[in-house]
Enzyme design. Sequence first.
Site, short mmCIF file in Angstrom:
data_model
loop_
_atom_site.label_atom_id
_atom_site.label_comp_id
_atom_site.label_asym_id
_atom_site.label_seq_id
_atom_site.Cartn_x
_atom_site.Cartn_y
_atom_site.Cartn_z
N ALA A 149 6.58 4.30 7.50
CA ALA A 149 7.40 5.54 7.39
C ALA A 149 7.45 6.92 6.30
O ALA A 149 6.68 6.88 5.95
CB ALA A 149 8.80 5.00 7.00
N GLY A 159 5.23 1.15 7.47
CA GLY A 159 5.65 0.79 8.77
C GLY A 159 4.94 0.92 10.26
O GLY A 159 5.24 0.25 10.99
N GLU A 166 3.47 -2.28 10.58
CA GLU A 166 4.87 -3.60 10.86
C GLU A 166 4.77 -3.11 12.52
O GLU A 166 4.95 -3.67 12.92
CB GLU A 166 5.68 -3.19 9.73
CG GLU A 166 5.69 -3.49 8.80
CD GLU A 166 6.86 -2.63 7.39
OE1 GLU A 166 6.43 -1.54 7.76
OE2 GLU A 166 6.74 -3.59 6.85
N GLU A 205 2.29 -0.44 0.63
CA GLU A 205 3.52 0.48 -0.36
C GLU A 205 3.57 -0.19 -1.15
O GLU A 205 3.86 0.52 -2.86
CB GLU A 205 4.71 -0.38 1.10
CG GLU A 205 5.36 -0.62 2.02
CD GLU A 205 4.28 -0.48 3.14
OE1 GLU A 205 3.19 -1.54 2.60
OE2 GLU A 205 4.77 -0.91 4.30
N1 DAK Z 1 5.13 9.99 5.52
C1 DAK Z 1 5.03 11.42 4.76
N2 DAK Z 1 4.45 13.02 5.93
C2 DAK Z 1 3.27 11.52 5.40
C3 DAK Z 1 2.66 10.40 5.95
C4 DAK Z 1 3.83 9.45 5.74
N3 DAK Z 1 4.32 7.94 5.90
N4 DAK Z 1 1.10 9.65 5.65
C5 DAK Z 1 0.42 11.67 5.32
N5 DAK Z 1 1.51 12.37 5.88
C6 DAK Z 1 1.64 14.14 6.00
C7 DAK Z 1 0.93 14.38 4.28
O1 DAK Z 1 2.06 14.31 3.36
C8 DAK Z 1 -0.01 15.31 4.87
O2 DAK Z 1 1.88 16.89 4.77
P1 DAK Z 1 1.23 17.98 4.28
O3 DAK Z 1 0.73 18.01 3.07
O4 DAK Z 1 0.06 18.91 5.28
O5 DAK Z 1 2.30 18.16 4.62
C9 DAK Z 1 0.42 15.01 6.47
O6 DAK Z 1 0.80 14.04 7.20
C10 DAK Z 1 -1.66 14.75 6.10
O7 DAK Z 1 -1.37 13.95 5.21
P2 DAK Z 1 -2.69 13.51 4.45
O8 DAK Z 1 -3.58 15.34 3.75
O9 DAK Z 1 -2.64 13.15 3.23
O10 DAK Z 1 -3.97 13.32 5.11
P3 DAK Z 1 -5.32 12.40 4.87
O11 DAK Z 1 -6.43 12.06 6.10
O12 DAK Z 1 -6.28 12.86 3.52
O13 DAK Z 1 -4.73 10.73 4.36
C11 DAK Z 1 -3.76 9.20 5.01
C12 DAK Z 1 -4.50 10.36 5.40
C13 DAK Z 1 -3.10 7.94 5.99
C14 DAK Z 1 -4.67 8.04 4.13
C15 DAK Z 1 -2.61 9.21 3.32
O14 DAK Z 1 -1.78 10.07 4.87
C16 DAK Z 1 -1.65 8.42 3.28
O15 DAK Z 1 -2.22 7.67 2.53
N6 DAK Z 1 -0.65 8.64 3.52
C17 DAK Z 1 0.70 7.39 3.06
C18 DAK Z 1 0.54 6.23 3.85
C19 DAK Z 1 1.77 4.79 3.06
O16 DAK Z 1 1.59 4.97 1.60
N7 DAK Z 1 1.88 4.51 4.01
C20 DAK Z 1 3.08 3.75 4.04
C21 DAK Z 1 4.42 4.39 3.66
S1 DAK Z 1 5.96 3.28 2.78
C22 DAK Z 1 12.18 0.44 7.02
C23 DAK Z 1 11.16 0.26 7.98
C24 DAK Z 1 9.91 0.82 7.33
C25 DAK Z 1 9.43 0.62 6.16
C26 DAK Z 1 10.32 1.08 4.89
C27 DAK Z 1 11.48 0.84 5.43
N8 DAK Z 1 13.74 -0.29 6.75
C28 DAK Z 1 13.70 -0.29 8.43
C29 DAK Z 1 14.58 0.12 5.69
C30 DAK Z 1 8.62 1.12 5.99
C31 DAK Z 1 7.57 2.05 4.74
C32 DAK Z 1 6.62 3.00 4.78
O17 DAK Z 1 6.10 2.46 5.71
#
Ligand code: DAK
Length: 259
Positions: free
Chosen positions: A67, A110, A113, A133
């Site tokens: 997400a 997400g 998921e 998360e």
């Molecule tokens: N959201 C927003 N931006 C993201 C992102 C994300 N999840 N993942 C990556 N980006 C953005 C980064 O901020 C960066 O943007 P800039 O800095 O260039 O502006 C760009 O994408 C490239 O990312 P990185 O520079 O970090 O790239 P790397 O190759 O170094 O790393 C990575 C890739 C995937 C390991 C890293 O980006 C990362 O750890 N990303 C976050 C992964 C994460 O924590 N995902 C879980 C998010 S929470 C719901 C439904 C679903 C959910 C919640 C509620 N409801 C129905 C209510 C789900 C929640 C989640 O998924």
Amino acid sequence: MTFEFIKVNAQVAKHIALVELNRPKELNALSRQVMLEIRDALRALDDDDNVRVIILTGGLKVFAAGADIKQMADATAIDMLNIDQFSTWDQIKKTRKPIIAAVSGFALGGGCELAMTCDMIMASDTAKFGQPEIKIGTMPGAGGTQRLTRAIGKVRAMEMVLTGKFISAEEALSFGLVNRIVPAELLLDETIKLAGEIAKLSPVAVKLAKEAVNNAFNSTLDEGLVFERKNFYLTFASQDQKEGMAAFVEKRAPDFKGK
Ligand code: DAK
């Protein structure tokens, strides 16, 4: 169908539609807008009689990094409640035609998921799955604790959800999370091949069979068996069942019409 953050090809092959996430700079992060677009595309494809199977992919680099964290960061619990994103996620579950996720690169949070909400998962050799998360102070909210646990078992799901660690395509295959692994450059072709095997069959029987398999998660064995039996009877009300069995007896290929 034109959208801002997804590309839709309603006939990427005969009776097969392709939905591709297209937000590369943000690693296909699933903003509210992206989820609404996926919902609308799936609704339209579910209603399109020419479509029998849907493929959902993020392309070769990344499936979806979760997400949109930037969009969620300052939200209150009541914002989350009022936005009610679950209705958009529920649409994926409600889609009656089979959906195959084609996952290459990260499928996180997400994104994992979303793949698990689909009916099957084809993975490229670069696929990585995770529920990270916990590392950003929250926990899975769109089925991660439930679907992952059912798919790979408690102790493995617990480790992924509590540590946020990623698993490789090989681990995902050995855990039973994905159907198979193919080289990244063949992912779409192989997924279309799998979709094509299903698209040749009776769309009526496919829908009823999908519903019965999914019902296994929501019922006791006896309830599930009764549900299955009723859907089995219902196939005998279709022209497709008559065609399928006649074709077998006449030693020819069946021509299923979805009636
Ligand atoms: N959201 C927003 N931006 C993201 C992102 C994300 N999840 N993942 C990556 N980006 C953005 C980064 O901020 C960066 O943007 P800039 O800095 O260039 O502006 C760009 O994408 C490239 O990312 P990185 O520079 O970090 O790239 P790397 O190759 O170094 O790393 C990575 C890739 C995937 C390991 C890293 O980006 C990362 O750890 N990303 C976050 C992964 C994460 O924590 N995902 C879980 C998010 S929470 C719901 C439904 C679903 C959910 C919640 C509620 N409801 C129905 C209510 C789900 C929640 C989640 O998924």
